[in-house]
Enzyme design. Structure first.
Site, PDB file in Angstrom:
ATOM      1  N   SER A 167       0.821  -1.182  -0.103  1.00  7.83           N
ATOM      2  CA  SER A 167      -0.129   0.072  -0.099  1.00  7.83           C
ATOM      3  C   SER A 167       0.856   1.308   0.064  1.00  7.83           C
ATOM      4  O   SER A 167       1.865   1.447  -0.768  1.00  7.83           O
ATOM      5  CB  SER A 167      -0.893   0.130   1.216  1.00  7.83           C
ATOM      6  OG  SER A 167      -1.788   1.051   1.161  1.00  7.83           O
ATOM      7  N   GLU A 262      -0.978  -3.329  -7.817  1.00  9.66           N
ATOM      8  CA  GLU A 262      -2.092  -3.628  -6.896  1.00  9.66           C
ATOM      9  C   GLU A 262      -2.868  -2.352  -6.533  1.00  9.66           C
ATOM     10  O   GLU A 262      -2.068  -1.382  -6.238  1.00  9.66           O
ATOM     11  CB  GLU A 262      -1.762  -4.468  -5.539  1.00  9.66           C
ATOM     12  CG  GLU A 262      -0.918  -4.056  -4.518  1.00  9.66           C
ATOM     13  CD  GLU A 262      -1.411  -3.117  -3.627  1.00  9.66           C
ATOM     14  OE1 GLU A 262      -2.806  -3.030  -3.466  1.00  9.66           O
ATOM     15  OE2 GLU A 262      -0.662  -2.118  -3.009  1.00  9.66           O
ATOM     16  N   HIS A 333      -5.448  -5.549  -1.275  1.00 11.08           N
ATOM     17  CA  HIS A 333      -5.824  -5.200  -0.097  1.00 11.08           C
ATOM     18  C   HIS A 333      -7.070  -6.337   0.197  1.00 11.08           C
ATOM     19  O   HIS A 333      -8.290  -6.187   0.253  1.00 11.08           O
ATOM     20  CB  HIS A 333      -6.424  -3.947  -0.199  1.00 11.08           C
ATOM     21  CG  HIS A 333      -5.583  -2.677  -0.157  1.00 11.08           C
ATOM     22  ND1 HIS A 333      -4.831  -2.568  -1.239  1.00 11.08           N
ATOM     23  CD2 HIS A 333      -5.363  -1.928   0.841  1.00 11.08           C
ATOM     24  CE1 HIS A 333      -3.909  -1.553  -0.982  1.00 11.08           C
ATOM     25  NE2 HIS A 333      -4.262  -0.887   0.231  1.00 11.08           N
TER      26      HIS A 333
END
Length: 397
Positions: A167, A262, A333
């Site tokens: 992230s 991602e 996630h």
């Protein structure tokens, strides 16, 4: 070896929260304009009685430093649970106060968050075997100009340090690869995974295997549009972070690589816009393949055209770049995520079932003999309970 969780591990379900017992916090002194600790909690100072004798004190093989470059932890009870799990797994956990800091929306002031890394880069604290991010959020990019990545990377290479995050933490990982020539790991973090009341068995098992084996193969069963046989340096991370670093010295310049991406909570057109930023910057067309993790699309639809989905985005990017795009890689996630290196050599091979595998080599590993990593896996329970646990496989950051 191929990472494929055993039936024994998949029949494990959530364990009760670990008991109290953490090392006393140590690490970076408080910077000017200190952050405010989360109220109502303190870190237990006394080691747990069940701590194995061979991990009392710290050795070079079990020293773990918490780093918190992004958002603050909303629940300190969850931080404590995560730290305790790592402690019971044999790690000597330092810089624990990073988990209780808060300044505005961040896990501490910029100075405090910079010091999480710069104290290692400068030699002020011992180079740990593990650097582990607290959680994602936002804020890591603000720190990049103030960290000596060349020195940090050199110390990490000498020590064989494993740095885990994803992230927003991707910003530091990308800068470390670009400026410090040091790889890191896409993997679980203190708050996000280890602090869950019932961590995913898949995630914990993959963490153990992906960090203790010198060769790691991850198989993907998702049917692909085309066969791909290629190899190169696999790098990347969160798409939003990569796009924000385009044109900066903190985005690695890798030709002939394999780019992993991602993200979460983005509409298809926004995903395409960020990919187009990387395309216009000349990043995508340099790669031998692009690997998509889980984007958590679910019911997300384009506001103006509900038929414009992630598949349409992938088709456009493949036509524009003429680079094969693979999907379904188990990371993002989500609850069940693999652990794998960013910046190491990877070989992609299509499989007979329409899927593919990625084999990673040339990355630092943990010394399993110095740790008790099996404690991260919950005790076995009934098959029925394990099936019930596997049904709800969505997660927040």
């Amino acid at each position: 070896m191929t990472w494929q969780p055993s039936r024994r591990h998949f029949l494990r379900a959530s364990a009760a929260a670990a008991g109290a017992g953490l090392l006393q916090a140590c690490g970076t002194p408080t910077a000017p304009q200190p952050s405010q600790p989360v109220k109502g909690n303190t870190v237990p100072a006394r080691p747990a009685a069940s701590r194995p004798a061979h991990t009392s004190g710290h050795t070079g093989d079990n020293l773990l430093r918490v780093v918190a470059p992004s958002g603050f932890a909303e629940s300190y009870e969850r931080v404590t649970l995560g730290l305790n799990r790592l402690y019971q797994a044999g790690f000597t956990v330092t810089n624990q106060q990073a988990g209780s800091r808060r300044y505005q929306r961040f896990a501490g002031t910029d100075a405090e968050r910079i010091a999480d890394f710069q104290d290692v880069a400068s030699g002020r604290v011992a180079t740990p075997k593990v650097l582990m991010g607290l959680r994602g959020g936002y804020g890591a990019a603000r720190l990049l100009p103030h960290i000596d990545f060349a020195s940090l990377g050199a110390r990490m290479r000498e020590r064989g340090t494993l740095f885990f995050g994803f992230s927003d933490v991707s910003a530091v990982q990308l800068a470390l690869l670009a400026k410090g020539n040091m790889m890191s790991f896409a993997g679980p973090m203190v708050y996000s995974e280890f602090g869950k009341p019932a961590p995913s068995v898949y995630t914990m098992d993959s963490f153990i295997r992906g960090t203790t084996e010198s060769v790691n193969t991850i198989a993907v069963d998702t049917i692909q549009r085309r066969d791909v046989q290629t190899e190169g340096t696999l790098w990347g991370g969160n798409l939003s972070v990569l796009a924000s670093l385009a044109g900066s010295p903190y985005l690695p310049d890798i030709a002939g690589g394999i780019l992993f991406l991602e993200d979460v909570g983005e509409q298809p057109y926004r995903i395409e816009r960020m990919l187009n930023t990387l395309y216009l910057a000349g990043v995508l067309q340099k790669q031998r393949a692009i690997v998509f993790g889980d984007f958590r699309m679910g019911t997300v639809r384009d506001t103006y055209d509900s038929s414009y989905d992630l598949s349409a985005v992938i088709n456009h990017i493949q036509r524009a770049t003429r680079v094969p795009v693979l999907t379904g890689f188990p990371f993002g996630h989500i609850t069940n995520k693999a652990t794998f290196p960013l910046g190491a050599h990877a070989a992609i091979r299509s499989s007979g079932n329409g899927g593919y595998s990625v084999t990673f080599t040339g990355y630092p590993t943990l010394n399993a003999a110095a740790l008790t990593l099996d404690t991260l896996l919950p005790p076995p329970v009934s098959t029925f309970d394990a099936v019930v646990e596997s049904i709800g496989n969505e997660v927040t950051e």
